[in-house]
Each structure stands twice: as C-alpha cells, then as structure tokens.
Write a protein that holds these residues in place. Sequence first.
Motif, PDB file in Angstrom:
ATOM      1  N   LEU A 198     -25.481  49.188 -17.554  1.00  0.00           N
ATOM      2  CA  LEU A 198     -24.556  49.135 -16.652  1.00  0.00           C
ATOM      3  C   LEU A 198     -24.398  47.380 -16.494  1.00  0.00           C
ATOM      4  CD1 LEU A 198     -24.757  51.683 -13.747  1.00  0.00           C
ATOM      5  CD2 LEU A 198     -23.195  51.593 -16.005  1.00  0.00           C
ATOM      6  N   ALA A 199     -23.399  47.059 -15.597  1.00  0.00           N
ATOM      7  CA  ALA A 199     -23.480  45.444 -15.504  1.00  0.00           C
ATOM      8  C   ALA A 199     -24.547  44.885 -14.854  1.00  0.00           C
ATOM      9  CB  ALA A 199     -22.225  44.964 -14.683  1.00  0.00           C
ATOM     10  N   VAL A 200     -25.159  45.579 -14.055  1.00  0.00           N
ATOM     11  CA  VAL A 200     -26.454  45.582 -13.178  1.00  0.00           C
ATOM     12  C   VAL A 200     -27.537  46.406 -13.278  1.00  0.00           C
ATOM     13  CG1 VAL A 200     -27.490  44.876 -11.106  1.00  0.00           C
ATOM     14  CG2 VAL A 200     -25.108  44.085 -11.492  1.00  0.00           C
ATOM     15  N   GLY A 201     -28.549  46.176 -13.615  1.00  0.00           N
ATOM     16  CA  GLY A 201     -29.711  47.186 -14.057  1.00  0.00           C
ATOM     17  C   GLY A 201     -30.727  47.430 -13.107  1.00  0.00           C
ATOM     18  N   GLY A 202     -31.587  48.232 -13.032  1.00  0.00           N
ATOM     19  CA  GLY A 202     -32.825  48.330 -12.288  1.00  0.00           C
ATOM     20  C   GLY A 202     -34.082  47.968 -12.623  1.00  0.00           C
ATOM     21  N   ASP A 203     -33.926  47.337 -14.172  1.00  0.00           N
ATOM     22  CA  ASP A 203     -35.138  46.795 -14.827  1.00  0.00           C
ATOM     23  C   ASP A 203     -35.319  45.549 -14.400  1.00  0.00           C
ATOM     24  OD1 ASP A 203     -35.512  49.387 -16.024  1.00  0.00           O
ATOM     25  OD2 ASP A 203     -35.347  48.567 -17.927  1.00  0.00           O
ATOM     26  N   PHE A 204     -36.530  44.876 -14.563  1.00  0.00           N
ATOM     27  CA  PHE A 204     -36.530  43.535 -14.345  1.00  0.00           C
ATOM     28  C   PHE A 204     -38.020  43.130 -15.155  1.00  0.00           C
ATOM     29  CE2 PHE A 204     -38.890  45.370 -10.719  1.00  0.00           C
ATOM     30  CZ  PHE A 204     -40.025  44.530 -10.733  1.00  0.00           C
ATOM     31  N   TYR A 205     -38.060  42.049 -15.668  1.00  0.00           N
ATOM     32  CA  TYR A 205     -39.257  41.494 -16.210  1.00  0.00           C
ATOM     33  C   TYR A 205     -39.596  40.210 -15.828  1.00  0.00           C
ATOM     34  CZ  TYR A 205     -36.681  38.871 -19.901  1.00  0.00           C
ATOM     35  OH  TYR A 205     -35.694  37.791 -20.365  1.00  0.00           O
ATOM     36  N   ASP A 206     -40.650  39.307 -15.934  1.00  0.00           N
ATOM     37  CA  ASP A 206     -41.095  38.076 -15.661  1.00  0.00           C
ATOM     38  C   ASP A 206     -42.297  37.634 -16.536  1.00  0.00           C
ATOM     39  OD1 ASP A 206     -40.945  35.619 -14.588  1.00  0.00           O
ATOM     40  OD2 ASP A 206     -41.882  36.307 -12.611  1.00  0.00           O
ATOM     41  N   TYR A 207     -42.254  36.528 -16.688  1.00  0.00           N
ATOM     42  CA  TYR A 207     -43.526  35.833 -17.478  1.00  0.00           C
ATOM     43  C   TYR A 207     -43.642  34.397 -17.227  1.00  0.00           C
ATOM     44  CZ  TYR A 207     -40.257  34.551 -21.212  1.00  0.00           C
ATOM     45  OH  TYR A 207     -39.080  34.079 -21.708  1.00  0.00           O
ATOM     46  N   GLY A 208     -44.833  33.957 -17.378  1.00  0.00           N
ATOM     47  CA  GLY A 208     -44.850  32.326 -17.045  1.00  0.00           C
ATOM     48  C   GLY A 208     -46.311  32.103 -17.313  1.00  0.00           C
ATOM     49  N   THR A 209     -46.799  30.742 -17.231  1.00  0.00           N
ATOM     50  CA  THR A 209     -48.086  30.373 -17.217  1.00  0.00           C
ATOM     51  C   THR A 209     -48.562  29.487 -16.251  1.00  0.00           C
ATOM     52  OG1 THR A 209     -47.574  28.246 -18.573  1.00  0.00           O
ATOM     53  CG2 THR A 209     -48.011  30.301 -19.675  1.00  0.00           C
ATOM     54  N   SER A 210     -49.921  29.515 -15.863  1.00  0.00           N
ATOM     55  CA  SER A 210     -50.456  28.785 -14.573  1.00  0.00           C
ATOM     56  C   SER A 210     -51.831  28.565 -14.849  1.00  0.00           C
ATOM     57  CB  SER A 210     -50.014  29.249 -13.242  1.00  0.00           C
ATOM     58  OG  SER A 210     -50.585  30.500 -13.096  1.00  0.00           O
ATOM     59  N   SER A 211     -52.183  27.192 -15.017  1.00  0.00           N
ATOM     60  CA  SER A 211     -53.637  26.986 -15.038  1.00  0.00           C
ATOM     61  C   SER A 211     -54.567  27.741 -16.261  1.00  0.00           C
ATOM     62  CB  SER A 211     -54.494  27.277 -13.881  1.00  0.00           C
ATOM     63  OG  SER A 211     -53.852  26.382 -12.921  1.00  0.00           O
ATOM     64  N   GLY A 212     -53.836  27.779 -17.472  1.00  0.00           N
ATOM     65  CA  GLY A 212     -54.383  28.530 -18.500  1.00  0.00           C
ATOM     66  C   GLY A 212     -54.285  30.198 -18.516  1.00  0.00           C
ATOM     67  N   VAL A 213     -53.527  30.632 -17.725  1.00  0.00           N
ATOM     68  CA  VAL A 213     -53.120  31.960 -17.782  1.00  0.00           C
ATOM     69  C   VAL A 213     -51.756  32.365 -17.922  1.00  0.00           C
ATOM     70  CG1 VAL A 213     -53.459  34.083 -16.131  1.00  0.00           C
ATOM     71  CG2 VAL A 213     -55.022  32.380 -16.167  1.00  0.00           C
ATOM     72  N   ILE A 214     -51.399  33.362 -18.694  1.00  0.00           N
ATOM     73  CA  ILE A 214     -50.142  33.880 -18.855  1.00  0.00           C
ATOM     74  C   ILE A 214     -49.954  34.952 -17.994  1.00  0.00           C
ATOM     75  CG2 ILE A 214     -48.440  34.875 -20.384  1.00  0.00           C
ATOM     76  CD1 ILE A 214     -49.805  33.622 -22.856  1.00  0.00           C
ATOM     77  N   HIS A 215     -48.883  34.977 -17.055  1.00  0.00           N
ATOM     78  CA  HIS A 215     -48.609  36.049 -16.286  1.00  0.00           C
ATOM     79  C   HIS A 215     -47.345  36.845 -16.968  1.00  0.00           C
ATOM     80  CE1 HIS A 215     -51.232  34.798 -13.010  1.00  0.00           C
ATOM     81  NE2 HIS A 215     -50.769  33.337 -13.441  1.00  0.00           N
ATOM     82  N   VAL A 216     -47.387  38.095 -17.377  1.00  0.00           N
ATOM     83  CA  VAL A 216     -46.521  39.217 -17.700  1.00  0.00           C
ATOM     84  C   VAL A 216     -46.213  40.345 -16.822  1.00  0.00           C
ATOM     85  CG1 VAL A 216     -45.733  40.498 -19.786  1.00  0.00           C
ATOM     86  CG2 VAL A 216     -47.100  38.196 -19.977  1.00  0.00           C
TER      87      VAL A 216
END
Length: 404
Positions: A198-216
């Motif tokens: 739909l136009a708006v979903g219930g799924d979400f995702y995120d990722y990024g890095t900080s101090s040599g660590v990838i957060h997924v």
Amino acid sequence: MAPQVETVRDAAVEERRQRAVESLMLSEHVRHERFDRITRLARLLFAVPMSTITVIDGDRAWFPSSQGIEATEAPRGETFCDRTTDLDALVVVPDAQVDDRFSDLPAVQAGVVRFYAGHPLRDALGNVVGTFCLYDAEPRELEGELLGAFGDMAAWAQQELVASTEMSQAGRVQASLLPAKAVRIGDWEVNGVCLPALAVGGDFYDYGTSSGVIHVGLGDVMGKGTGAALVGAGVRAAVRGTHAAVTAGVDLGITVTQVARSMLTDLEQAESFVTLFEAAIDLDDGYARYVDAGSGLCLVMSPTGEVRRLAGQDRPLGVLPDDHWTEHESTLEPGSRMLVFSDGLLDLVDDEISWWVPIGDLMRAASDVDSLLASIAGLVQELTALDDVTAVAVFRHLPQEASS
C-alpha cells in the motif's frame, strides 16, 4: 457593518480552505486514475455527458479528473463549483438558465450546461477541498435513489481525494526516514529497499555505521497502513538509540529487551507486535552479533556459495510482557553476503517451503548489492506483491573485488 463582518469571516474561511487544498499536494500533470474511475462511472450511472472532480485553487478551478470536458481548468468565478464551494452544501440545479445564482455563467449562456449537481468534498477538519459534479446540456432532475447514489459517489470521491492523499503523504514521510544512501566502506557494501503493498507499509529497515561497526536492522509490524508505520517508526527510533551502547560492547539481547520494554505500552494499545532482526557487524574482522525476534528471515552466503540461515527462537516484540531476547554470533568472512528480508518476499518465490534455495540463487547471481535489490524489485513488479517486501543486503567483497 454586517457586510464587513461577513467579508472578514469569508476571508478567514477561504484562507483555511486554501491551505487545506495546498496540503493535498495533487499533481496537475499526471492522470489520476483513482479519480477517473469515479467520473467515468458517474457518466454511466447518471447518464450525463459530463462529470468532474474539481478543486478551487486560488483564482482558478482545475480538474484532477474530468469526463466529457476538454478543458483542464477555468477561471474560478466562471464555474458552478466556485459557488458550490462557497455554499458548502449539496447543490442541484435542474435548469441553470432560470436560476439567478447560475444564469450568468458563460457555460450557461452558451447553452453548454443547463443541469448541474455538485457535492462538496471536505477534509477531516471540514474544509471544502473539492467538488464532485455532474453536468448536462438539457434540463433534468436528480432525486430519489439517484440523489442517494450521487451522495454515495461523492463520499467515494472524498475518500479518494483526502484519505488517499493523506496515505501518499504518510508514505513520503515514511520513505524519508529510511537511510538516504548505501554504505560503502572498504570491502563492505550495504543497501536496502522497501516496497510497500500500500502507500504506507508496516515494514521498516535501517542501517548505518559507528566506530567501525555496521548496524543493520529490519522489522515487520503486524498490520498495514499509517498505524503500522507509526509503530515501525517508533521501534526504529528506539533501536537507533541503542547503537552507541551496542558499539561499546553491550549485549544485543539486553538492548533489544530494553527496546521491547519501552515500546510495550504502544504495542499493547495498537494491539500489534513486531518481528525484528538486528545485527552489529565489526568492519575489521566480520564478527557479527545478532538478535532474531520472531523473524527467521536472514541468509548468509559463504565465499564458496553455500547458504545458511541465521535465526533464533525468540518471540516478536509485544507478544508477552516478560519476554527477553538472546544475542547470537556469526562471522562474515571476505566474500560473504547477507540478506535480511520480510516475509512478503516469500510470496514471490517458487518454493515457499524451501525458500532459501530460490532466494539463495538470487544472492548467488548478483554481482553487487544494488543488482540483488534490483532483482527483488523486479519480482515485486512482475508478480504483484500482496504484502510489503523489504530487504537489506550486506556484501563483504573480496579485496580484489572491492578495488576493481
């Protein structure tokens, strides 16, 4: 003095109405099929040659949808809809030539329109943001069951004009909260895609890095629409708030449990729960810590092409108030690939029982993260997904691949 008071009141109402119209953010240069199906059906149902959905915008009237009328806009003061908007009420004009309110309009004097029916379309605050209209070159009546049907179709038009626009705006806001660009650091490459049903979903995702660590992270909220999106945004924000602690070495099971506790009231009120996969991967050695909260949808491919699942036994967030979550460990060696995804992807593969086989084939065939996500998007377009499809891909290239 009375006319002056009336003018001030009208000016205030008009200012609010104009802001409401602008908030719809309708595009004038594309076809609006969701409106066109209403005006097409109206011509057939009421046996009229012309039907429009009209928006009064500043000093002009324009038509997000029109049938039987070639013009895309007209001066506001020369339209029936301008006067329907001012009256803020259902208007039925059996013969405009003998109605002093409308007999001076150019379309009436030219004999193009004699019958008119207009219904105001209002937003949630009651502002008139459009009109649903019927026109005929011959005098006629609109009464009884047809008048009721006209009201029903106007309600449909209002729903499409206001509610669908709100959903589209919410979808844009939701998309703006996702990571803006891929992560590419040394041998590592991370990117994601979210394709709501739909136009708006219930799924979400995120990722990024900080101090040599990838957060997924990737989550799936039970339900669809704006409510699910709000819950997802809250969970994502809460998880982001734990990244510094995780980078410092705090157990992921502890931080996810903290997130679940902080979101428990919201989840109970929404009568919802959230599946979540969250991982922290060291950029130097590929050491990965992860929590699987009822997801079970993460694959890791070794440099030799073997596929294994990363999963846990913990329940989703919001199921039981005293639940806690467990950190697990793995390693992504050079040449390894990881794909985390929502269950909407399972509907698009040939084998839903041994789904890791066809999805593993997609991972194996991809030359990089973007090509893998493009393959997933292609499946969604080809097979018409019935559920949200979201995925995050992590590639740790071999040194020669990253430099080439």
